[in-house]
Design a protein around this motif. Structure first.
Motif, PDB file in Angstrom:
ATOM      1  N   ASP A 135       0.854  -1.182   0.000  1.00  0.00           N
ATOM      2  CA  ASP A 135       0.000   0.000   0.000  1.00  0.00           C
ATOM      3  C   ASP A 135       0.897   1.241   0.000  1.00  0.00           C
ATOM      4  OD1 ASP A 135      -2.860   1.247   0.812  1.00  0.00           O
ATOM      5  OD2 ASP A 135      -1.277   2.236   1.948  1.00  0.00           O
ATOM      6  N   PRO A 136       0.699   2.183  -0.918  1.00  0.00           N
ATOM      7  CA  PRO A 136       1.609   3.336  -1.029  1.00  0.00           C
ATOM      8  C   PRO A 136       1.750   4.135   0.269  1.00  0.00           C
ATOM      9  CG  PRO A 136       0.201   3.206  -2.959  1.00  0.00           C
ATOM     10  CD  PRO A 136      -0.325   2.188  -1.989  1.00  0.00           C
ATOM     11  N   THR A 137       0.635   4.365   0.950  1.00  0.00           N
ATOM     12  CA  THR A 137       0.693   5.134   2.194  1.00  0.00           C
ATOM     13  C   THR A 137       1.464   4.374   3.260  1.00  0.00           C
ATOM     14  OG1 THR A 137      -1.405   6.248   1.727  1.00  0.00           O
ATOM     15  CG2 THR A 137      -0.663   6.211   4.021  1.00  0.00           C
ATOM     16  N   ARG A 138       1.191   3.091   3.392  1.00  0.00           N
ATOM     17  CA  ARG A 138       1.881   2.294   4.406  1.00  0.00           C
ATOM     18  C   ARG A 138       3.354   2.131   4.078  1.00  0.00           C
ATOM     19  NH1 ARG A 138      -3.127  -2.050   5.176  1.00  0.00           N
ATOM     20  NH2 ARG A 138      -4.548  -0.494   6.053  1.00  0.00           N
ATOM     21  N   ALA A 139       3.684   2.064   2.799  1.00  0.00           N
ATOM     22  CA  ALA A 139       5.094   2.000   2.405  1.00  0.00           C
ATOM     23  C   ALA A 139       5.811   3.286   2.821  1.00  0.00           C
ATOM     24  CB  ALA A 139       5.213   1.774   0.903  1.00  0.00           C
ATOM     25  N   ARG A 140       5.148   4.422   2.682  1.00  0.00           N
ATOM     26  CA  ARG A 140       5.730   5.699   3.123  1.00  0.00           C
ATOM     27  C   ARG A 140       5.952   5.700   4.625  1.00  0.00           C
ATOM     28  NH1 ARG A 140       2.026  10.453   1.738  1.00  0.00           N
ATOM     29  NH2 ARG A 140       3.680  11.583   2.846  1.00  0.00           N
ATOM     30  N   LEU A 141       4.994   5.170   5.353  1.00  0.00           N
ATOM     31  CA  LEU A 141       5.131   5.133   6.805  1.00  0.00           C
ATOM     32  C   LEU A 141       6.272   4.213   7.221  1.00  0.00           C
ATOM     33  CD1 LEU A 141       1.386   5.031   7.949  1.00  0.00           C
ATOM     34  CD2 LEU A 141       2.903   7.002   7.756  1.00  0.00           C
ATOM     35  N   LEU A 142       6.391   3.071   6.556  1.00  0.00           N
ATOM     36  CA  LEU A 142       7.488   2.163   6.867  1.00  0.00           C
ATOM     37  C   LEU A 142       8.837   2.844   6.637  1.00  0.00           C
ATOM     38  CD1 LEU A 142       6.322  -1.264   5.396  1.00  0.00           C
ATOM     39  CD2 LEU A 142       6.681  -0.710   7.808  1.00  0.00           C
ATOM     40  N   ALA A 143       8.955   3.555   5.522  1.00  0.00           N
ATOM     41  CA  ALA A 143      10.207   4.253   5.231  1.00  0.00           C
ATOM     42  C   ALA A 143      10.493   5.322   6.276  1.00  0.00           C
ATOM     43  CB  ALA A 143      10.151   4.872   3.832  1.00  0.00           C
ATOM     44  N   ALA A 144       9.440   6.043   6.689  1.00  0.00           N
ATOM     45  CA  ALA A 144       9.622   7.106   7.677  1.00  0.00           C
ATOM     46  C   ALA A 144       9.944   6.560   9.056  1.00  0.00           C
ATOM     47  CB  ALA A 144       8.359   7.970   7.746  1.00  0.00           C
ATOM     48  N   LEU A 145       9.550   5.312   9.316  1.00  0.00           N
ATOM     49  CA  LEU A 145       9.783   4.713  10.632  1.00  0.00           C
ATOM     50  C   LEU A 145      11.126   3.998  10.731  1.00  0.00           C
ATOM     51  CD1 LEU A 145       6.248   3.402  11.613  1.00  0.00           C
ATOM     52  CD2 LEU A 145       7.583   5.188  12.740  1.00  0.00           C
ATOM     53  N   ALA A 146      12.042   4.332   9.836  1.00  0.00           N
ATOM     54  CA  ALA A 146      13.420   3.882  10.032  1.00  0.00           C
ATOM     55  C   ALA A 146      13.946   4.483  11.333  1.00  0.00           C
ATOM     56  CB  ALA A 146      14.286   4.306   8.854  1.00  0.00           C
ATOM     57  N   GLU A 147      13.413   5.650  11.696  1.00  0.00           N
ATOM     58  CA  GLU A 147      13.677   6.280  12.993  1.00  0.00           C
ATOM     59  C   GLU A 147      12.390   6.218  13.804  1.00  0.00           C
ATOM     60  OE1 GLU A 147      16.518   7.340  14.097  1.00  0.00           O
ATOM     61  OE2 GLU A 147      17.581   6.927  12.211  1.00  0.00           O
ATOM     62  N   PRO A 148      12.466   5.807  15.083  1.00  0.00           N
ATOM     63  CA  PRO A 148      11.253   5.673  15.903  1.00  0.00           C
ATOM     64  C   PRO A 148      10.458   6.976  15.967  1.00  0.00           C
ATOM     65  CG  PRO A 148      13.133   4.682  17.007  1.00  0.00           C
ATOM     66  CD  PRO A 148      13.680   5.422  15.825  1.00  0.00           C
ATOM     67  N   ALA A 149       9.136   6.828  16.016  1.00  0.00           N
ATOM     68  CA  ALA A 149       8.270   8.010  16.093  1.00  0.00           C
ATOM     69  C   ALA A 149       6.911   7.601  16.627  1.00  0.00           C
ATOM     70  CB  ALA A 149       8.114   8.664  14.710  1.00  0.00           C
ATOM     71  N   SER A 150       6.256   8.541  17.275  1.00  0.00           N
ATOM     72  CA  SER A 150       4.863   8.350  17.678  1.00  0.00           C
ATOM     73  C   SER A 150       3.973   8.687  16.486  1.00  0.00           C
ATOM     74  CB  SER A 150       4.521   9.262  18.850  1.00  0.00           C
ATOM     75  OG  SER A 150       4.588  10.622  18.437  1.00  0.00           O
ATOM     76  N   ALA A 151       2.681   8.398  16.615  1.00  0.00           N
ATOM     77  CA  ALA A 151       1.753   8.715  15.526  1.00  0.00           C
ATOM     78  C   ALA A 151       1.734  10.215  15.257  1.00  0.00           C
ATOM     79  CB  ALA A 151       0.355   8.216  15.884  1.00  0.00           C
ATOM     80  N   THR A 152       1.821  11.018  16.319  1.00  0.00           N
ATOM     81  CA  THR A 152       1.826  12.474  16.159  1.00  0.00           C
ATOM     82  C   THR A 152       3.076  12.927  15.416  1.00  0.00           C
ATOM     83  OG1 THR A 152       0.543  12.763  18.190  1.00  0.00           O
ATOM     84  CG2 THR A 152       1.759  14.676  17.383  1.00  0.00           C
ATOM     85  N   MET A 153       4.217  12.417  15.831  1.00  0.00           N
ATOM     86  CA  MET A 153       5.475  12.767  15.163  1.00  0.00           C
ATOM     87  C   MET A 153       5.469  12.294  13.714  1.00  0.00           C
ATOM     88  SD  MET A 153       7.965  11.557  18.276  1.00  0.00           S
ATOM     89  CE  MET A 153       9.464  11.631  17.290  1.00  0.00           C
ATOM     90  N   LEU A 154       4.955  11.099  13.499  1.00  0.00           N
ATOM     91  CA  LEU A 154       4.940  10.532  12.155  1.00  0.00           C
ATOM     92  C   LEU A 154       4.003  11.306  11.243  1.00  0.00           C
ATOM     93  CD1 LEU A 154       6.108   8.246  10.461  1.00  0.00           C
ATOM     94  CD2 LEU A 154       4.207   6.806  11.197  1.00  0.00           C
TER      95      LEU A 154
END
Length: 209
Positions: free
Chosen positions: A18-37
């Motif tokens: 899923d394109p959106t989830r793939a973006r989130l996975l890439a962004a979560l290479a560094e830990p983050a909360s939902a707000t930060m993400l």
């Protein structure tokens, strides 16, 4: 976090594509909360939370810590790997079968072998991770530039003969407790620049096994 994780479940593969989830996975290479993400990727926090739950359900993200902020508990998440490979196991009904019409001159047979390599090594890696062990593997990656198609053919023939000789020398069918190891050799044009007509001819074996 692993450098590479193998996705073997069809639902997990669907979630990761899923394109959106793939973006989130890439962004979560560094830990983050939902707000930060949400701030990091420019999406509403509620939408991020929805996708994070799906990714966590399939083991693609993991909880790093929980932070208490007033009456709210903030969950800090991280991707379980820096990158992912989808195993053909996830597409069991349509995965390629390299035993079907083996042809050393066929690029598609080479793809079938590569798919089996991903499937087999992926399963080994998954099992080794669970047992906290390493997989005994060996790989060589090299680039060779041939002056002529004849040189390429000679190289392929010599390589095939050398490997055949090595396999015959070391293979011992009768050894108690011995374990089979698969050897896969591939020779193909580089993907960049675009292949020319000389890259797509069939005068040279493209795969030895």
């Amino acid at each position: 976090m692993f450098d590479i994780a193998v996705i073997e479940d069809a639902a997990a593969a669907e979630a990761s594509l899923d394109p959106t989830r793939a973006r989130l996975l890439a962004a979560l290479a560094e830990p983050a909360s939902a707000t930060m993400l949400a701030a990091r990727v420019g999406l509403p926090r509620q939408k991020v939370n929805y996708h994070l739950r799906a990714l966590e359900q399939h083991g693609l993200v993991e909880l790093v810590e929980e932070r208490r902020k007033g009456n709210v508990t903030e969950r800090v998440m991280r991707a379980t790997a820096a990158s992912y490979v989808i195993s053909p196991t996830a597409l069991a009904a349509v995965r390629p079968d390299p035993s079907h019409a083996p042809d050393r001159l066929s690029a598609r047979w080479l793809l079938a072998l590569a798919a089996r390599l991903v499937q087999d090594v992926g399963s080994l890696v998954t099992g080794a991770d669970r047992a906290d062990k390493r997989v005994a593997t060996f790989a060589v990656d090299a680039t060779v530039r041939f002056a002529t198609a004849a040189d390429r053919a000679a190289f392929a023939n010599e390589l095939a003969a050398t490997i055949t000789s090595l396999v015959a020398r070391y293979h011992d069918e009768s050894t108690p407790g011995g374990r089979d190891h698969r050897v896969v050799l591939a020779l193909h044009p580089g993907a960049d620049p675009a292949p020319t007509s000389s890259d797509t001819d069939t005068d040279t074996p493209t795969e030895g096994h």
